[in-house]
Each structure stands twice: as structure tokens, then as C-alpha cells.
Design an enzyme around this catalytic site. Structure first.
Site, mmCIF file in Angstrom:
data_model
loop_
_atom_site.group_PDB
_atom_site.id
_atom_site.type_symbol
_atom_site.label_atom_id
_atom_site.label_comp_id
_atom_site.label_asym_id
_atom_site.label_seq_id
_atom_site.Cartn_x
_atom_site.Cartn_y
_atom_site.Cartn_z
ATOM 1 N N SER A 118 0.834 -0.976 0.106
ATOM 2 C CA SER A 118 -0.001 -0.117 -0.099
ATOM 3 C C SER A 118 0.884 1.400 -0.133
ATOM 4 C CB SER A 118 -0.895 -0.121 1.204
ATOM 5 O OG SER A 118 -0.419 -0.200 2.177
ATOM 6 N N HIS A 139 -2.252 -2.720 -6.100
ATOM 7 C CA HIS A 139 -2.795 -2.555 -4.720
ATOM 8 C C HIS A 139 -4.267 -2.672 -4.740
ATOM 9 C CE1 HIS A 139 -3.572 0.754 -1.379
ATOM 10 N NE2 HIS A 139 -3.487 -0.326 -1.092
ATOM 11 N N GLU A 151 -5.222 -0.129 -7.626
ATOM 12 C CA GLU A 151 -4.178 0.862 -7.856
ATOM 13 C C GLU A 151 -3.014 -0.041 -8.696
ATOM 14 O OE1 GLU A 151 -2.846 4.832 -5.632
ATOM 15 O OE2 GLU A 151 -2.989 2.846 -4.367
ATOM 16 N N ASN A 189 -3.213 6.219 -0.536
ATOM 17 C CA ASN A 189 -2.742 6.699 0.816
ATOM 18 C C ASN A 189 -2.110 7.896 0.870
ATOM 19 O OD1 ASN A 189 -3.691 4.272 2.244
ATOM 20 N ND2 ASN A 189 -2.111 2.832 1.216
#
Length: 296
Positions: A118, A139, A151, A189
Site C-alpha cells: 500500500s 494495490h 491501483e 494512501n
């Protein structure tokens, strides 16, 4: 690509294995712990039953999905014939580097090596292999069988062919792939974690309580889940690790984790996985922990 190997049978690993198997791929789910593998299959079966009860899956599809997953504790054997290997181990740099070094030695020369990380640099992960062009980030979001986003992170050496192949594969899983470049936190993130961190700071500074903060974000910003509850769901240890990657990667103090988050993780309060975070989850009932406990 027909044969998939997934490294790690935890929450993300079993969800990734479940998803690939449900869409007709043969999956080897690999973990060094046999008990963890048994727990993973039990979790997958429960999640399939949930889909069955909702009418989104037939009994035959459930049976076929489970039959498509093979569990193994030996990585060399498990990845030998894989066209794609997805690493979903703990978010720890040294562990991931060790895994990818081994994967490079054990996997077919043309196999794509993907990480579900992540936040950790795909470029750094690829640097321990001899196939940087075939290393990429995939991800997935939790819960994997439900969430649509993947992702797709291009490392510095990731080839166009590898990226196009992974984007197309993600679409075959009924996902929506979004291509991003390899910088700390990627996109998801890099945006999400500072928001969660600011929510924790707001609690730490006694601006408002746990439920009040989450209610403002749910009702005022149309978020399906408040940031403190979401942090519990992700795992406070994971949130802390990602914030430290952002802080180290950018050298910017705005990413420094709130001292409250650091203390909670050190105390073992990691969210749902430990039974208590910003909420207490005893006996399946979610109750906000008294705000005064957190205020400085």
C-alpha cells in the site's frame, strides 16, 4: 495468464486468491504457516456463503471457486508454474525484499511479479530482482471481492507491456484499474493517510470525540465510514507504517504520525484485529472508547 500464485494468506491475500479463483483462474495460495492457510480457506468459504446468500453467486460457482484454490507452504513449488505472482505479505520492507529476491529465483523467466503493497516503493522492490521490467504494484482494496479499485503502480523500470497486461487482467476481474507512478503512498494512501492522521490529531487535541469526528465526515462529507473507524478497519499499525513511509519518502513533517497513534500501536491497540482501537469491538459490538482516554 491462467495460473496465479498469491504469497500471504492474511486478509488481503485470501481476498485476492478468492477473487482470482472466482473468475476462473487457478490459484496457489502460499503461506509458511499451515494454520494460517486453513483459516484463509475458512474465511474464503464464509465470504462465498455471504455472496451466495445475497444471490450474487450460485452453489456451483462457490464449489468451482474453492476447487480452484490450492494451498501450499513451499514457495518454490507454489510459484514454479505461475504466470503472475501477487505478494500480499506483511507491510515490511525487509520481508518484501527477501520475498522478491526468492521469487525472482523461483519463478518462470516471463512471470510477472506484483506486490499488493500500500505504500512501499515498487522501484526499490524491483531492485533486488533481475526482471525490473516485470515488477509492478497491484494495490487491491479491502475487502477485495467487493471493492472495485485496483491501483496499478509502475516502478521506474516497469515496462509498458507489463503495465498493459496487468491493467487488462484487472478488468477481467471486474475491477477498475487506475495507473499511477511510483512515489511514496502512491495516490490512495498519499491522500487518505494525512486525512486519517488529522482526524487522530483532532481527537488528541480534544477538539471532538471519536463518534463526533466520524459523524461529521460521514454526514458532512458523504463518506461511508468515518476516518477513525476506517483506521481501525485498516489496522492502526498499518496506518502508522504508511505514514512513516510518507514522512521518510518526502522528508516533510506534515506526514509525521500523531503521537496518539504511535502510543496506541505500542500499547497493542491496533483496531479490529486486536479488538480495540478508537472503538471497542467486544462480542461484535462496536462502541467508541471514551474520548478522555485519548485527549492529551
Amino acid at each position: 495468464m491462467k495460473n496465479i500464485a498469491v504469497i500471504g494468506s492474511g486478509t488481503m491475500g485470501n481476498g485476492i486468491a478468492h477473487t482470482f479463483a472466482q473468475f476462473g483462474y487457478q490459484v496457489n495460495l502460499i503461506d509458511i504457516n499451515d494454520d494460517a492457510l486453513k483459516k484463509a480457506i475458512s474465511t474464503i468459504e464464509k465470504n462465498l456463503d455471504r455472496q451466495l446468500n445475497k444471490g450474487t453467486l450460485s452453489e456451483a460457482e462457490k464449489t468451482a471457486t474453492l476447487a480452484s484454490i490450492t494451498t501450499l507452504t513451499d514457495m518454490r513449488t507454489g510459484v514454479a508454474q505461475a504466470d503472475l505472482i501477487v505478494e500480499a505479505a506483511t507491510e515490511n520492507l525487509e520481508l518484501k525484499l527477501k520475498i522478491f529476491k526468492d521469487l525472482d529465483a523461483f519463478a518462470k523467466p516471463d512471470a510477472i511479479l506484483a506486490s499488493n503493497t500500500s505504500s512501499i516503493s515498487i522501484t526499490q522492490i524491483a531492485s533486488v530482482t533481475g526482471r525490473g521490467d516485470k515488477v509492478i504494484g497491484m494495490h487491491f482494496m479491502n475487502p477485495v471481492p467487493v471493492m472495485k479499485l485496483v491501483e496499478v503502480i509502475r516502478g521506474y523500470a516497469t515496462s509498458d507491456a507489463t503495465t498493459e497486461s496487468v491493467m487488462a487482467l484487472s478488468e477481467k476481474l471486474a475491477k477498475v484499474p487506475v495507473e499511477v507512478n511510483d512515489y511514496p503512498g502512491f495516490i490512495a494512501n498519499r491522500i487518505l493517510m494525512p486525512m486519517i492522521n488529522e482526524a487522530i490529531y483532532s481527537l488528541y487535541e480534544n477538539v471532538a470525540g471519536v463518534e463526533e469526528i466520524d459523524t461529521v465526515m460521514k454526514l458532512g462529507m458523504a463518506h461511508p465510514m468515518g476516518p477513525l473507524q476506517l483506521a481501525d478497519f485498516i489496522g492502526l499499525d498499518v496506518c502508522l507504517a504508511i505514514l512513516r513511509v510518507l514522512q521518510d519518502g518526502f522528508g516533510n513533517p506534515k506526514y509525521a504520525p500523531c503521537p496518539l497513534l504511535v502510543n496506541m500501536v505500542m500499547a497493542g491497540n491496533k483496531g479490529i484485529k486486536s479488538g480495540e482501537g478508537f472503538y471497542n469491538y467486544t462480542n461484535g459490538v462496536k462502541e467508541a472508547v471514551v474520548a478522555a482516554k485519548f485527549a492529551r
